[in-house]
Design an enzyme around this catalytic site. Structure first.
Site, PDB file in Angstrom:
ATOM      1  N   HIS A 143     -16.594  12.165   4.928  1.00  0.00           N
ATOM      2  CA  HIS A 143     -15.550  11.753   4.001  1.00  0.00           C
ATOM      3  C   HIS A 143     -14.664  12.919   3.585  1.00  0.00           C
ATOM      4  O   HIS A 143     -13.840  12.783   2.673  1.00  0.00           O
ATOM      5  CB  HIS A 143     -16.162  11.075   2.776  1.00  0.00           C
ATOM      6  CG  HIS A 143     -16.708   9.714   3.076  1.00  0.00           C
ATOM      7  ND1 HIS A 143     -17.956   9.533   3.620  1.00  0.00           N
ATOM      8  CD2 HIS A 143     -16.184   8.469   2.940  1.00  0.00           C
ATOM      9  CE1 HIS A 143     -18.172   8.231   3.792  1.00  0.00           C
ATOM     10  NE2 HIS A 143     -17.114   7.576   3.387  1.00  0.00           N
ATOM     11  N   ARG A 161       0.826  -1.209   0.000  1.00  0.00           N
ATOM     12  CA  ARG A 161       0.000   0.000   0.000  1.00  0.00           C
ATOM     13  C   ARG A 161       0.870   1.274   0.000  1.00  0.00           C
ATOM     14  O   ARG A 161       0.606   2.247   0.686  1.00  0.00           O
ATOM     15  CB  ARG A 161      -0.977   0.000   1.173  1.00  0.00           C
ATOM     16  CG  ARG A 161      -2.079  -1.033   1.050  1.00  0.00           C
ATOM     17  CD  ARG A 161      -3.065  -0.916   2.194  1.00  0.00           C
ATOM     18  NE  ARG A 161      -2.427  -1.251   3.465  1.00  0.00           N
ATOM     19  CZ  ARG A 161      -2.870  -0.887   4.653  1.00  0.00           C
ATOM     20  NH1 ARG A 161      -3.953  -0.146   4.748  1.00  0.00           N
ATOM     21  NH2 ARG A 161      -2.252  -1.238   5.749  1.00  0.00           N
ATOM     22  N   CYS A 192     -22.042   9.196   7.979  1.00  0.00           N
ATOM     23  CA  CYS A 192     -21.492   7.844   8.077  1.00  0.00           C
ATOM     24  C   CYS A 192     -20.658   7.771   9.347  1.00  0.00           C
ATOM     25  O   CYS A 192     -20.615   8.713  10.142  1.00  0.00           O
ATOM     26  CB  CYS A 192     -20.657   7.553   6.824  1.00  0.00           C
ATOM     27  SG  CYS A 192     -20.363   5.793   6.518  1.00  0.00           S
ATOM     28  N   HIS A 247     -28.667   1.895   8.551  1.00  0.00           N
ATOM     29  CA  HIS A 247     -27.903   3.002   7.966  1.00  0.00           C
ATOM     30  C   HIS A 247     -27.488   2.651   6.542  1.00  0.00           C
ATOM     31  O   HIS A 247     -27.142   1.516   6.249  1.00  0.00           O
ATOM     32  CB  HIS A 247     -26.649   3.286   8.797  1.00  0.00           C
ATOM     33  CG  HIS A 247     -25.689   4.211   8.114  1.00  0.00           C
ATOM     34  ND1 HIS A 247     -25.972   5.539   7.894  1.00  0.00           N
ATOM     35  CD2 HIS A 247     -24.458   3.992   7.569  1.00  0.00           C
ATOM     36  CE1 HIS A 247     -24.970   6.095   7.249  1.00  0.00           C
ATOM     37  NE2 HIS A 247     -24.034   5.182   7.040  1.00  0.00           N
TER      38      HIS A 247
END
EC number: 2.1.1.14
Length: 773
Positions: free
Chosen positions: A709, A24, A741, A656
């Site tokens: 986000h 990564r 979220c 949700h």
């Protein structure tokens, strides 16, 4: 060309490849850049090295034509917006000042400027940045990225094919920009956009491209005559260009349907089709239009979205059937390999017997190369590969891991009554209001709180044996205490324990359920630098013991306010896993639902009065074709109700959903029969609240007023303004106040400030409500 010569011409290719690197590296470099630890030159160098590594691996494996342009710092649709000059007005100054910082501002926002809306890429868990367009949009070509990456690959001596999002799909994915009438159709901009694509194609041709791939996955959805006409015009005009490379128009994720004759007749040199789940439909449709005489067919016969080994014999039979339908047939995956992890051989904790059932991106590449070789040279050239493949398939089919008689007996005994609450919503709502005593516009969060570096270190130390279980659990208790204390001080009404003990909302449960396998390195990009490790569902599923009761009960012991129990729902458990492909998905969903039902019931017995069962993937997994949706929604909503229907009337069930287009599933949301639903709404300016109102949704809802986000902190006035918009659609007695979220990816400073503002906004708007005697 005869079938024999078509087979001899067969080649192996892929449409795209995982971007992140084996460790990564891309994530680390980008996040380092955001934090000021990595400069722009170092970030670009890391990205360039990752691209070179990917291309060399593909070429060394036997891929004859590597993709370029699929690499992205954040999202390939955002890259397309940059390529065509569709920069939102609020971001133009930032882009002009510094292209890289402006790019990330569009993706993530700044404290002063909101980012682009984000939503799911068709029916995957990948998120793209939604283009914002309007009648005043002016497109300008910027092919610098696409040309530079092509030249990088060509300089390595590789055959390379640039990959672009096609013009029709780009416009169909777009939305009206803020301030533009909601009924504006971005597709009306097609005539402005096509000359920009023509310029980009010319630039790529000048840079050495022989072929360019134009991805049109939107054409596998149900399309109107006007939209099909747009596809006809697009590829008529692009095909008529004289200064262009050969064009390969690619579709994936489903059958092309009415769009197949359109593309088959277009003056382009090749088509790429999905022959995995859509195999029979696309094959029959291709035969019905007389094939692709004189054209190249790239056949996606290896599933690019799941991780099971390919049935090479079956795929070879499909490829053989296709030989008579095109001038040249090449083997490929069904879509970009972006959607699967990089390399299964990195997994050291999966039993070798099971590991040979799995194919990640590098293994899928090898399968594609084998299939191309077998098609070109005959099965005698791949005898060993076929024998090993048959053995792996037989090993999986005959393994006791895949079948548990007790689980199957329990699923078989399920009745319709098991999926119905004991009382209708109206009676439940009265009982819940009396039991919980919440104010109007109650405030809550979605579930997770920041996963700090200290928590991740503690988890790593536990795995490595540097701390024992007691030491780790003491760290979790301290984190829960801090989270509860903060929520009480901030004034939230319904609290959460913060999920400090959870590595991921799916993986955490998968590790405690039978039938699942966990990976250590199976990272897949969800959005930007957010990567997840989807667990692998290999066999029948059950819950040996409670999974969340202990920590939820501990959190409740710290406060008198209600603490929500937090679970991931059955559809999301499947959507965000690599699911088994050897039985209907609805059957697997019932197994998951029954395991979660046991957990819900145990939470209630332990004193939990509010239980949230998250289903953010319900819309994401919706089939792309309308004809396929009723069957899916029937088992998906039943699975949710089967999970939640066993509780008392005064136990409040929440769910949700986030980052999807909800208008298509409002009836399904209703059919879930949850008492409260929270949904993403901040970036879409409360669109979902209006959709619920238009449907007549009768239950409680919390459209989000804080976009989690983005790192920006919304002001109390901003949150209050969104809340007032919500009240225009949903009455105060049914409206909740919450973020979009979970807060796992955010830092504590921005979380504290944002939630303080959220609560302040709720108090301000409550004060504006009319009082009743």
């Amino acid at each position: 060309m005869t079938s024999k010569s078509a087979a001899a011409a067969a080649r192996a290719t892929v449409y795209g490849y995982p971007r992140q690197g084996s460790g990564r590296e891309l994530k680390k470099a980008i996040e380092g850049y955001w934090k000021g630890r990595v400069d722009a030159d170092a970030l670009r160098a890391t990205a360039a090295e990752l691209r070179r590594t990917n291309w060399r691996q593909l070429a060394e494996a036997g891929i004859h034509e590597v993709p370029t342009g699929d690499f992205s710092y954040y999202d390939h649709v955002l890259d397309t917006s940059v390529m065509v000059g569709a920069i939102p007005g609020r971001h133009r100054a930032a882009v002009e000042a510094d292209a890289l910082d402006g790019y990330f501002a569009m993706a993530r926002g700044t404290q002063d400027v909101a980012p682009l809306e984000m939503t799911k890429w068709f029916d995957t868990n990948y998120h793209y940045l939604v283009p914002e367009l309007g009648p005043d949009t002016v497109f300008t070509a910027d092919s610098a990225k696409q040309v530079a990456e092509l030249r990088e690959a060509l300089d390595l001596g590789l055959a390379a094919r640039p990959v672009l999002v096609g013009p029709v799909t780009y416009l169909l994915l777009a939305k009206p920009a803020p301030g533009v009438a909601a009924d504006f159709d971005p597709l009306t901009l097609l005539d402005r956009l096509l000359p920009v694509y023509a310029e980009v194609l010319s630039d790529l041709r000048a840079a050495g491209a022989e072929w360019v791939q134009l991805d049109e996955p939107a054409l596998v959805q149900d399309r109107t005559p006007a939209e099909l006409n747009a596809a006809t015009r697009s590829y008529r005009d692009l095909g008529a260009l004289t200064d262009r490379p050969k064009l390969l128009v690619a579709s994936y994720f489903d059958r092309l349907g009415d769009a197949l004759p359109v593309l088959a007749k277009a003056p382009v040199e090749g088509l790429a089709l999905d022959f995995t789940e859509a195999a029979a439909a696309n094959l029959d449709a291709l035969a019905a239009v007389g094939g692709l005489p004189g054209k190249r067919l790239v056949a996606g016969v290896v599933n690019g979205r799941n991780i099971w080994v390919n049935d090479l014999t079956k795929s070879l039979a499909t490829l053989g059937t296709l030989l008579g339908l095109a001038d040249r047939v090449d083997a490929a995956a069904s879509c970009s390999l972006l959607h699967v992890p990089l390399d299964a051989t990195a997994e050291r904790d999966i039993e070798p017997q099971i590991l040979r059932w799995l194919a990640f991106a590098r293994q899928k590449t090898a399968e594609i190369v084998t299939l191309a070789k077998g098609l070109a040279q005959g099965t005698g050239a791949i005898t060993g590969e076929l024998a090993a493949n048959r053995a792996a398939l037989a090993s999986r089919a005959n393994s006791p891991i895949t079948r548990d008689p007790a689980v199957r007996t329990r699923v078989g005994a399920v009745t319709d009554a098991d999926a119905r609450r004991s009382q209708p919503y109206g009676e439940r709502a009265s009982a819940q209001r009396a039991h919980l005593g919440l104010p109007l516009l109650p405030t809550t969060t979605i579930g997770s709180f920041p996963q700090t570096a200290e928590l991740r270190v503690a988890r790593a130390d536990l795995r490595a044996g540097r701390i024992d279980t007691a030491g780790y659990e003491e760290r979790i208790r301290a984190e829960i205490q801090e989270t509860i204390s903060f929520q009480e001080k901030t004034g939230l009404d319904v609290l959460v324990h913060g999920e400090a003990e959870r590595n991921d909302m799916v993986q955490y449960f998968a590790e405690q359920l039978t039938g699942y396998l966990a990976t250590q390195h199976g990272w897949v990009q969800s959005y930007g630098t957010r990567y997840v490790r989807p667990p692998i569902l290999a066999g029948d599923l059950s819950r040996p013991e409670p999974m969340t009761v202990r920590w939820t009960t501990y959190a409740q012991s710290l406060t008198r306010r209600p603490v929500k129990g937090m679970l991931t729902g059955p559809v999301t458990m499947l959507a965000w896993s690599f699911v088994r492909d050897d039985q209907p998905l609805g059957d697997t969903a019932r197994q998951v639902a029954l395991a979660l039902r046991d957990e819900v019931n145990d939470l209630e017995v332990a004193g939990t009065s509010v239980i949230q069962v998250d289903e953010p993937a319900l819309r994401e997994t919706l089939p792309l074709r309308a004809a396929d949706r009723p069957g899916y929604l029937a088992w998906a909503t039943e699975a949710f109700r089967l999970t939640t229907a066993g509780v008392r009337p005064d136990t409040q069930i929440h769910t949700h959903m986030c980052y999807a287009e909800f208008g298509d599933i409002v009836q399904a949301i209703d059919d879930l029969d949850a008492d409260v639903i929270s949904l993403e709404a901040a970036r879409s300016h409360m669109q979902v609240a209006r959709e619920l109102a238009a449907h007549g949704y009768p239950r409680e809802a919390g459209p989000g007023v804080y976009d989690i986000h983005s790192p920006r902190v919304p002001s109390a006035d901003e949150a209050a303004a969104l809340l007032r918009k919500g009240l225009e659609a949903i009455p105060a007695e049914r409206l909740w106040v919450n973020p979009d979220c979970g807060l796992k990816t955010r830092g504590w400073p921005e979380t504290r400030a944002s939630l303080d503002n959220l609560v302040a906004a709720a108090h301000a708007v409550r004060a504006e409500l009319p009082t009743t005697d």
